[in-house]
Design an enzyme around this catalytic site. Structure first.
Site, PDB file in Angstrom:
ATOM      1  N   LYS A 205     -10.606  -0.780  10.409  1.00  8.07           N
ATOM      2  CA  LYS A 205     -10.742  -1.984   9.573  1.00  8.07           C
ATOM      3  C   LYS A 205     -11.107  -3.215  10.397  1.00  8.07           C
ATOM      4  O   LYS A 205     -11.366  -4.271   9.850  1.00  8.07           O
ATOM      5  CB  LYS A 205      -9.471  -2.216   8.771  1.00  8.07           C
TER       6      LYS A 205
ATOM      7  N   ASP B 192       2.900  -4.618   8.107  1.00  8.50           N
ATOM      8  CA  ASP B 192       1.685  -3.818   7.934  1.00  8.50           C
ATOM      9  C   ASP B 192       0.501  -4.782   8.022  1.00  8.50           C
ATOM     10  O   ASP B 192       0.229  -5.522   7.071  1.00  8.50           O
ATOM     11  CB  ASP B 192       1.753  -3.103   6.585  1.00  8.50           C
TER      12      ASP B 192
ATOM     13  N   HIS C 107       0.872  -1.181   0.000  1.00  9.73           N
ATOM     14  CA  HIS C 107       0.000   0.000   0.000  1.00  9.73           C
ATOM     15  C   HIS C 107       0.908   1.230   0.000  1.00  9.73           C
ATOM     16  O   HIS C 107       2.012   1.181   0.554  1.00  9.73           O
ATOM     17  CB  HIS C 107      -0.818  -0.063   1.297  1.00  9.73           C
TER      18      HIS C 107
ATOM     19  N   GLN D 237      -4.596  -5.052   6.746  1.00  7.66           N
ATOM     20  CA  GLN D 237      -5.550  -5.877   6.015  1.00  7.66           C
ATOM     21  C   GLN D 237      -5.669  -7.274   6.628  1.00  7.66           C
ATOM     22  O   GLN D 237      -6.600  -8.006   6.315  1.00  7.66           O
ATOM     23  CB  GLN D 237      -5.112  -5.964   4.543  1.00  7.66           C
TER      24      GLN D 237
ATOM     25  N   CYS E 238      -4.709   2.450  -3.678  1.00  7.84           N
ATOM     26  CA  CYS E 238      -3.474   2.943  -3.037  1.00  7.84           C
ATOM     27  C   CYS E 238      -2.316   1.986  -3.253  1.00  7.84           C
ATOM     28  O   CYS E 238      -1.462   1.823  -2.367  1.00  7.84           O
ATOM     29  CB  CYS E 238      -3.661   3.183  -1.536  1.00  7.84           C
TER      30      CYS E 238
HETATM   31  C1  LIG Z   1      -5.821   0.531   4.755  1.00  8.57           C
HETATM   32  C2  LIG Z   1      -4.412   0.130   4.646  1.00  8.57           C
HETATM   33  C3  LIG Z   1      -3.381   0.991   5.035  1.00  8.57           C
HETATM   34  C4  LIG Z   1      -3.635   2.385   5.521  1.00  8.57           C
HETATM   35  O1  LIG Z   1      -4.430   2.398   6.647  1.00  8.57           O
HETATM   36  P1  LIG Z   1      -5.011   3.794   7.222  1.00  8.57           P
HETATM   37  O2  LIG Z   1      -6.091   3.359   8.125  1.00  8.57           O
HETATM   38  O3  LIG Z   1      -5.504   4.571   6.032  1.00  8.57           O
HETATM   39  O4  LIG Z   1      -3.877   4.469   7.900  1.00  8.57           O
HETATM   40  C5  LIG Z   1      -2.091   0.528   4.938  1.00  8.57           C
HETATM   41  N1  LIG Z   1      -1.805  -0.703   4.484  1.00  8.57           N
HETATM   42  C6  LIG Z   1      -2.761  -1.559   4.100  1.00  8.57           C
HETATM   43  C7  LIG Z   1      -2.386  -2.918   3.632  1.00  8.57           C
HETATM   44  C8  LIG Z   1      -4.095  -1.167   4.153  1.00  8.57           C
HETATM   45  O5  LIG Z   1      -5.050  -2.018   3.774  1.00  8.57           O
END
Ligand SMILES: *Cc1c(COP(=O)(O)O)cnc(C)c1O
Length: 404
Positions: A224, A198, A121, A201, A362
């Site tokens: 999320k 990260d 992302h 997701q 993104c």
């Molecule tokens: C949504 C997402 C982000 C960013 O998250 P925010 O809540 O916008 O800070 C980063 N990495 C992944 C894989 C995402 O799905």
């Protein structure tokens, strides 16, 4: 037993109509809907205990502080972190990554390497580019194959003692690929590199165990995982968090301030300058408790059924290409239909009550890899149903007829 109708009844938004049709919400990869317990907890906080934390001796301030720290403990237990002070409240995944990337400017030198993957992302790319610009380090990218899987042999070839940190996602938001992060972490540690995962997701679909993974940092967003927006978590190993400099200066993050010198507060407060999203932090704990009550085993099993069914049904459509066909996938289906722009499909099916995301998600480098402007992404949550998938597939077929 997992009963989807019972679960759906806990999400007031799901019984809405949109454009005169029952809402089919398949944009869970962008943000998840909120159950009544989460909505009620926000209201309860502001109705009953709203006060600033850590500052007052008065009763409400203590209640707010206690609730905030209970939530920190909930998240510590959820992630199986060793200490509660390894849990830092942030505003979300983006801030968590920026905090770590900013801190690594004190560690990374010119000629060092910072590694990300082709599946990231933008928020796990751009902060590392800032770091490289600041320090003269080089950004190295782990490539992927046509199925949207990272090429691990290339990863191992790229690793060296120049690698200082590896930042990869646990699950790709654009393709749904589940990355073998435990393996990636072990290999990075062999060359002495730190690893940031990260988990934005991944956390809606599975329960990460940070000690088992042995990651150095793990970040995710509240919104999320059925929690509020504007709050997220950075887990960091105690030794790393002690080593990194603070990200923001201000109130709450200091021990002592004079104009000559300031000393910083102990963890976790060193990284929590200013008044945080107190309600958000407390209610994130409520959301995590809610998901654990449903059970991540139930969630994973049910979502796999939705993924299999959705994939099978979509493949009935002529001219469809699904991107992200790896072995190990979360309930995300990214696709295009020959000759039609993803945006046009998204717009038409919205008129039919179906919410999906269209565009580059993104993750422009992934779109460039496939040489496409974007995809249509349906991302399923545990409160979605096969009946909704049927409505969605029929809507896509209708849009295809109208557009071709
Ligand atoms: C949504 C997402 C982000 C960013 O998250 P925010 O809540 O916008 O800070 C980063 N990495 C992944 C894989 C995402 O799905």
């Amino acid at each position: 037993m997992f009963d989807v109708q019972k679960v759906r009844a806990q999400f007031p938004i799901l019984s809405q109509t949109v454009n005169g049709k029952p809402l089919v919400y398949f944009d869970n990869g962008a943000t998840a809907q909120k159950p009544q317990v989460v909505i009620d907890a926000i209201s309860k906080y502001y109705s009953e205990i709203n006060a600033n934390i850590h500052r007052g001796v008065h009763t409400l301030s203590q209640l707010a502080t206690d609730a905030y720290e209970v939530s920190r403990n909930t998240i510590q237990t959820h992630l199986n972190a060793k200490y509660p002070h390894e849990i830092i409240f942030t505003s979300g995944t983006t801030q968590g990554i920026n905090l770590v990337a900013n801190g690594f400017a004190a560690i990374v030198k010119s000629g060092d390497e910072v590694m990300v993957s082709a599946l990231e992302h933008h928020s796990n790319i751009v902060p590392w580019q800032f770091l490289c610009e600041k320090t003269g380090a080089k950004l190295v990218v782990i490539p992927m194959n046509d199925k949207g899987e990272l090429i691990l042999s290339e990863y191992e070839r790229l690793l060296s003692d120049k690698t200082k940190i590896v930042a990869v996602n646990h699950i790709s938001n654009a393709l749904g690929t589940v990355n073998p992060v435990k393996y990636i972490i072990a290999k990075a540690h062999k060359v002495g590199a730190a690893v940031l995962i990260d988990g934005a997701q991944a956390t809606p679909h599975l329960r990460p165990d940070v000690q088992d993974l042995d990651c150095d940092f793990y970040v995710f967003s509240g919104h999320k995982v059925c929690g509020p927006t504007g709050v997220g978590i950075l887990y960091g190993k105690e030794s790393w968090l002690n080593q990194l400099p603070p990200y923001m200066g201000g109130g709450e993050m200091i021990k002592e301030v004079t104009f000559e010198k300031t000393t910083y507060a102990d963890l976790p407060h060193k990284f929590e300058a200013g008044t945080p999203n107190i309600a958000g932090g407390i209610v994130l704990g409520t959301a995590i408790d809610y998901l654990n009550e449903i059970g991540f085993d139930n969630i994973a099993k049910y979502e796999q059924e939705l993924l299999d069914y959705g994939t099978k049904r979509l493949l009935e459509i002529e001219g469809i290409t699904i991107y992200g066909t790896g072995e190990n996938k979360a309930s995300v289906i990214s696709f295009n239909i020959e000759g039609i722009h993803p945006y046009d499909i998204g717009t038409i099916i919205d008129k039919l009550g179906v919410a999906v995301r269209t565009g580059h998600h993104c993750a422009q480098p992934i779109m460039n890899y496939f040489n496409i402007p974007g995809t249509i992404r349906a991302s399923f949550a545990f409160y979605n149903t096969k009946e909704e998938i049927d409505i969605f597939v029929e809507a896509v077929k209708k849009a295809q007829l109208m557009l071709s």
